[in-house]
Design an enzyme around this catalytic site. Structure first.
Site, PDB file in Angstrom:
ATOM      1  N   PRO A  12      32.712  34.652  45.152  1.00 52.48           N
ATOM      2  CA  PRO A  12      32.284  33.475  44.409  1.00 52.48           C
ATOM      3  C   PRO A  12      31.883  33.727  42.960  1.00 52.48           C
ATOM      4  O   PRO A  12      31.603  32.790  42.233  1.00 52.48           O
ATOM      5  CB  PRO A  12      31.063  33.008  45.204  1.00 52.48           C
ATOM      6  CG  PRO A  12      30.516  34.276  45.775  1.00 52.48           C
ATOM      7  CD  PRO A  12      31.687  35.144  46.078  1.00 52.48           C
ATOM      8  N   ASP A  35      43.045  33.158  39.124  1.00 54.91           N
ATOM      9  CA  ASP A  35      42.660  31.757  38.956  1.00 54.91           C
ATOM     10  C   ASP A  35      41.441  31.618  38.070  1.00 54.91           C
ATOM     11  O   ASP A  35      40.738  32.574  37.787  1.00 54.91           O
ATOM     12  CB  ASP A  35      42.277  31.176  40.318  1.00 54.91           C
ATOM     13  CG  ASP A  35      43.487  30.840  41.146  1.00 54.91           C
ATOM     14  OD1 ASP A  35      44.548  30.598  40.555  1.00 54.91           O
ATOM     15  OD2 ASP A  35      43.358  30.822  42.376  1.00 54.91           O
ATOM     16  N   LYS A  57      43.616  27.087  37.171  1.00 50.90           N
ATOM     17  CA  LYS A  57      43.798  25.646  37.330  1.00 50.90           C
ATOM     18  C   LYS A  57      42.537  24.926  36.910  1.00 50.90           C
ATOM     19  O   LYS A  57      41.465  25.203  37.416  1.00 50.90           O
ATOM     20  CB  LYS A  57      44.066  25.317  38.790  1.00 50.90           C
ATOM     21  CG  LYS A  57      45.325  25.921  39.321  1.00 50.90           C
ATOM     22  CD  LYS A  57      45.392  25.652  40.813  1.00 50.90           C
ATOM     23  CE  LYS A  57      46.441  26.537  41.455  1.00 50.90           C
ATOM     24  NZ  LYS A  57      46.146  26.823  42.837  1.00 50.90           N
ATOM     25  N   GLY A  88      39.592  32.801  43.811  1.00 55.91           N
ATOM     26  CA  GLY A  88      38.142  32.652  43.940  1.00 55.91           C
ATOM     27  C   GLY A  88      37.731  32.503  45.397  1.00 55.91           C
ATOM     28  O   GLY A  88      38.466  31.932  46.209  1.00 55.91           O
ATOM     29  N   GLY A  89      36.570  33.038  45.756  1.00 59.46           N
ATOM     30  CA  GLY A  89      36.052  32.893  47.111  1.00 59.46           C
ATOM     31  C   GLY A  89      36.943  33.591  48.115  1.00 59.46           C
ATOM     32  O   GLY A  89      37.368  34.719  47.916  1.00 59.46           O
ATOM     33  N   ASP A  90      37.257  32.907  49.205  1.00 58.71           N
ATOM     34  CA  ASP A  90      38.203  33.432  50.187  1.00 58.71           C
ATOM     35  C   ASP A  90      39.592  32.905  49.832  1.00 58.71           C
ATOM     36  O   ASP A  90      39.730  31.767  49.367  1.00 58.71           O
ATOM     37  CB  ASP A  90      37.819  32.975  51.597  1.00 58.71           C
ATOM     38  CG  ASP A  90      38.872  33.431  52.594  1.00 58.71           C
ATOM     39  OD1 ASP A  90      38.974  34.651  52.811  1.00 58.71           O
ATOM     40  OD2 ASP A  90      39.617  32.575  53.111  1.00 58.71           O
ATOM     41  N   THR A 118      33.455  33.526  50.866  1.00 58.10           N
ATOM     42  CA  THR A 118      33.676  32.168  50.373  1.00 58.10           C
ATOM     43  C   THR A 118      32.417  31.569  49.745  1.00 58.10           C
ATOM     44  O   THR A 118      31.297  31.856  50.173  1.00 58.10           O
ATOM     45  CB  THR A 118      34.186  31.257  51.502  1.00 58.10           C
ATOM     46  OG1 THR A 118      34.285  29.931  50.983  1.00 58.10           O
ATOM     47  CG2 THR A 118      33.235  31.215  52.697  1.00 58.10           C
ATOM     48  N   MET A 171      34.970  21.157  46.137  1.00 61.36           N
ATOM     49  CA  MET A 171      35.708  20.355  45.158  1.00 61.36           C
ATOM     50  C   MET A 171      35.189  18.922  45.161  1.00 61.36           C
ATOM     51  O   MET A 171      35.976  17.977  45.093  1.00 61.36           O
ATOM     52  CB  MET A 171      37.213  20.373  45.473  1.00 61.36           C
ATOM     53  CG  MET A 171      37.789  21.755  45.331  1.00 61.36           C
ATOM     54  SD  MET A 171      39.555  21.796  45.634  1.00 61.36           S
ATOM     55  CE  MET A 171      39.590  22.041  47.392  1.00 61.36           C
ATOM     56  N   GLY A 200      27.383  28.880  42.035  1.00 61.85           N
ATOM     57  CA  GLY A 200      26.718  29.682  43.058  1.00 61.85           C
ATOM     58  C   GLY A 200      26.960  31.176  42.891  1.00 61.85           C
ATOM     59  O   GLY A 200      28.069  31.597  42.566  1.00 61.85           O
TER      60      GLY A 200
HETATM   61  N1  SAH Z   1      38.659  29.588  48.029  1.00 61.07           N
HETATM   62  C1  SAH Z   1      37.433  29.140  47.432  1.00 61.07           C
HETATM   63  C2  SAH Z   1      37.400  27.652  47.292  1.00 61.07           C
HETATM   64  C3  SAH Z   1      38.469  27.095  46.394  1.00 61.07           C
HETATM   65  S1  SAH Z   1      38.330  25.395  46.132  1.00 61.07           S
HETATM   66  C4  SAH Z   1      36.248  29.673  48.236  1.00 61.07           C
HETATM   67  O1  SAH Z   1      36.422  30.201  49.330  1.00 61.07           O
HETATM   68  O2  SAH Z   1      35.125  29.597  47.731  1.00 61.07           O
HETATM   69  C5  SAH Z   1      37.339  25.321  44.676  1.00 61.07           C
HETATM   70  C6  SAH Z   1      35.964  24.836  45.008  1.00 61.07           C
HETATM   71  O3  SAH Z   1      35.187  25.891  45.533  1.00 61.07           O
HETATM   72  C7  SAH Z   1      35.167  24.357  43.821  1.00 61.07           C
HETATM   73  O4  SAH Z   1      35.509  23.054  43.466  1.00 61.07           O
HETATM   74  C8  SAH Z   1      33.765  24.437  44.359  1.00 61.07           C
HETATM   75  O5  SAH Z   1      33.493  23.373  45.213  1.00 61.07           O
HETATM   76  C9  SAH Z   1      33.848  25.692  45.208  1.00 61.07           C
HETATM   77  N2  SAH Z   1      33.360  26.881  44.485  1.00 61.07           N
HETATM   78  C10 SAH Z   1      34.052  27.976  44.161  1.00 61.07           C
HETATM   79  N3  SAH Z   1      33.257  28.884  43.552  1.00 61.07           N
HETATM   80  C11 SAH Z   1      32.032  28.341  43.519  1.00 61.07           C
HETATM   81  C12 SAH Z   1      30.766  28.799  43.046  1.00 61.07           C
HETATM   82  N4  SAH Z   1      30.622  29.995  42.470  1.00 61.07           N
HETATM   83  N5  SAH Z   1      29.707  27.980  43.187  1.00 61.07           N
HETATM   84  C13 SAH Z   1      29.827  26.765  43.765  1.00 61.07           C
HETATM   85  N6  SAH Z   1      31.004  26.299  44.234  1.00 61.07           N
HETATM   86  C14 SAH Z   1      32.081  27.068  44.117  1.00 61.07           C
END
Ligand code: SAH
Length: 493
Positions: A12, A35, A57, A88-90, A118, A171, A200
């Site tokens: 994240p 990304d 994006k 980003g995230g997972d 995530t 999102m 976050g």
């Molecule tokens: N694959 C990502 C999510 C992608 S969709 C995951 O697992 O986290 C993109 C959304 O993820 C953003 O619109 C937001 O809602 C959330 N997001 C991603 N990074 C974030 C962060 N650092 N803090 C809060 N929300 C986050």
């Protein structure tokens, strides 16, 4: 060699939340496709020689269409490259990772998947909210609040509410009203706890805890924006009790570290551990010049003087280039400018004989004037651009010396646009300078930056003097150590 695509969840934002496997494959990447939501600290880990492709994006705007991203992955793998696709995230949670891998399968390109931490779980955790808790719920549901392009958003709020579980919406900032109204219409009590976590796990994370009835208004009042997650459920009431991240002493502070890349590590990581956001901005680099001539007769010397940790391996390599080794300095005593240099020397099994109380060139030179005997000779091994202060004081004190430039300090053309923008936006609180050359290189690489909007944390007087010539707001470390610099930042926060 066959190319391959490795999908990596970058976590994240907090660098520490990238997995070990993710870091390992990133280190070996030849091409990295990433990304917008990948944290800057993770991007900084991309090897210098790897090709970087930004397909970031923006919400409602896709600078690189998904089809093109798929093509890039296939093309680069077919060139035989090790391609890392950083998301980003997972990588499989709402990231279109599945679609990308389907394309790879169709194209017959080998692939691997490295899951990531995530935001749906980690942003709440950094905000004091456990996504489940036995006293409150027994399930958690992760929902996208973003419709497919051109489509309408359908969320079965009634079914979600019936589960009694924690709801996590991704999102969702632009659809916040839609989500809250949907929940209310489906029978959610207006006082059902709800929260938003923006950015976050990042140093600038912000958190709002409210209720389904008030969340939209309060989010607007606070001006919370994407990226953010929305949480709904009783677990949100634990946020204050279980908060820890926002209590870190440097939470919310942004520090730019200008040390050369190979030395930035400790300072940057220690600041991060204290909660600061750190931008590593290596605007100088040290380049050894082992071919530079050392004096022919090294036995003529009684003292060797080293003025930076970089000088220690440079000394060794210069000796090697001259067909000899450390034994050529047998019997010499060693003077080091500070503890960092003494520590680097200790790694070669040599204990420094002299380190001044105050770690700078002036005190080093004055100390040498006192302890070097009249019949002794000093060999200074340092950078080509070393400060004249050292040699001026030695000359005035009647100390016989020779100098060899065993390395050079070069200015690196660091990417200054992003930095200048940060400084202009007032989002840089501190910039650390560990030598006068880092000050000059910083100003040269970002000539349009307003250098009085942040505090310049200088390691010693010579560095502070350089910063002063540009009109910076200066804090100087008491004893010219990294520990003191960190103490300055803590005090100045
Ligand atoms: N694959 C990502 C999510 C992608 S969709 C995951 O697992 O986290 C993109 C959304 O993820 C953003 O619109 C937001 O809602 C959330 N997001 C991603 N990074 C974030 C962060 N650092 N803090 C809060 N929300 C986050």
């Amino acid at each position: 060699m066959n190319g391959k695509v490795i999908l990596v969840g970058a976590g994240p934002g907090d660098k520490g939340l990238l997995t070990l496997r993710g870091a390992e494959v990133l280190q070996n990447a030849e091409v990295v496709v990433y990304d917008r939501l990948v944290g800057a600290d993770v991007l900084a880990m991309i090897p210098d020689d790897a090709e970087r492709i930004d397909v970031g994006k923006q919400s409602n705007r896709h600078p690189v269409p998904q089809e093109r991203i798929n093509e890039i992955l296939v093309e680069k793998a077919r060139e035989g490259k090790q391609v890392v696709r950083l998301k980003g995230g997972d990588c499989y949670l709402f990231g279109r990772g599945g679609e990308e891998v389907e394309e790879l399968v169709t194209a017959g390109v080998p692939f691997e998947v490295v899951p990531g931490v995530t935001s749906a779980m980690s942003a709440p955790a950094y905000a004091g909210i456990p996504v489940t808790h036995r006293d409150f719920c027994s399930s958690v549901h992760i929902v996208t609040a973003h419709a497919k392009r051109g489509g309408e958003l359908h969320i079965d709020f009634e079914s979600l509410l019936k589960t009694g579980g924690t709801l996590v919406f991704l999102m969702g900032v632009s659809a916040l009203g839609f989500v809250m109204n949907g929940l209310l219409a489906a029978g959610a009590p207006p006082d059902l706890p709800a929260a938003v976590v923006e950015n976050g796990t990042r140093y600038n994370q912000r958190r709002l805890v409210a209720t389904v009835g008030t969340l939209e208004r309060k989010t607007e009042e606070m001006g919370l924006q994407s990226p953010a997650i929305i949480l709904v459920g009783k677990v949100c009431t634990l946020a204050d009790t279980l908060d820890w991240f926002s209590k870190l002493p440097l939470h919310g502070k942004h520090v730019v570290v200008t040390r050369p890349r190979e030395r930035a590590g400790t300072l940057a990581d220690r600041l991060r551990a204290l909660g600061a956001g750190v931008t590593e901005y290596p605007c100088i680099e040290t380049v050894e010049t082992p071919e530079a001539p050392l004096p022919d007769d090294l036995r003529a010397y009684h003292w060797v003087v080293l003025t930076s940790p970089a000088g220690v391996p440079a000394m060794r390599h210069a000796l090697e280039a001259h067909g000899t080794d450390l034994r050529a300095l047998y019997g010499c005593r060693f003077a080091c400018i500070g503890q960092g240099t003494a520590k680097a020397l200790a790694e070669y099994g040599i204990r420094a004989d002299y380190v001044p109380e105050h770690f700078d060139a002036k005190h080093l030179a004055q100390g040498l004037c006192d302890i070097v005997h009249a019949d002794e000779r000093v060999l200074i091994l340092r950078a080509a651009q070393g400060t004249p202060e050292l040699t001026e004081i030695l000359t005035a004190g009647g100390v016989a010396y020779d100098e060899a430039a065993v390395y050079e300090t070069r200015y690196r053309s660091a990417q200054s646009d992003a930095l200048t923008a940060h400084i202009a936006a007032g989002t840089v609180d501190f910039v650390t300078f560990t030598s006068a050359s880092t000050v000059h290189a910083f100003v040269q690489s970002a000539p349009h930056a307003a250098v009085n909007t942040f505090r310049a944390v200088c390691i010693g007087d010579a560095t502070a003097a350089a910063a002063k010539t540009y009109g910076m707001n200066i804090i100087t470390a008491k004893n010219a150590t990294i520990d003191d610099m960190i103490a300055c930042i803590l005090e100045g926060s």
